[in-house]
Design an enzyme around this catalytic site. Sequence first.
Site: not given
Length: 327
Positions: A201, A218
């Site tokens: 992502d 993340d």
Amino acid sequence: MASTHPFARLEPSRIVAAVESLGLWLPGEPFALNSYENRVFLVHDDERRRWVVKFYRPERWSDAQIQEEHDFLIELEEAGVAVSAPWRDAAGQSLHHDQGFRFTLFPQVSGQAPELENPAHLFAMGEVIGALHAVGERSSFRHRNTLDLDTMVLEARERVLGSHWLGRQQRRAYERVTTALHEALQPHAWAGEKAIRVHGDCHIGNVLGRDEDFTLVDFDDCLTAPAIQDLWMLLTAEHDAEWQMQLSEVMEGYEQHRDFDRRELTLIEPLRTLRLLRHSAWLVARWEDPAFPPAFPWLADAGYWDGHIRMLEQQRLLLEKSPRWLA
């Protein structure tokens, strides 16, 4: 009426108690950061160290999948890749449990997102992702997901069609365009040996730094996928000359660490199509989370779905064209 969602129990006192159960002392209250899939807070301890504590969404990942994310981050950090690896206690544990929640501490990474019009930033982004992928191809995930166009498109399609959000005409239009997209994506499937461990992502919201020094954060969506999955969202220019500049700078940085197979550029529009489909399906799936209706109120507007269907139709047309890099 009080919310029954599990995250509704994450009051400040519970967050503090969870972190302090690890032996840290927090003199202040947690500050909520912008996150919807999980719940993420900034805290500081009595030694003035700043931490990001992430509480994982219940029932999304197994413990083994989360641990594999952590192990990948630790492997990357040990290889000198700019990532934020999880804090580990004296026993070497990075995944912690408290009153039904699973959570992890990360050292806070400060800075700003890269500027994708800045050639130096693009080169730096390519370089850090190339370093990541050079490590990613050394081994394989056992528990994390694999990016699969066919399966993921069908899952997203069924999620939306199984919801109440579409009107009768919208449902017919959505069924028609997603059926066509599913067929159009079939030729773009890739061989499994072409996929490696990736961030998954890699948009600019998950990159922080200053000047030309950026850190990837993340890794919640890390998975097995073609390398282009971590690169295509950096190529944002609308005009071909600017797009080629972005590609050139990213590739030059990337290939400081690893060769890139240019044939993967043909996957950019298929991956963009998948992201569009999955984003709407994600909103539908998470609507019962009380954080979602105030953050995404337009989901309940018929105009949103009309626009989404038009965008999917545009993607269908783009899939029929030659890729930019071949034009």
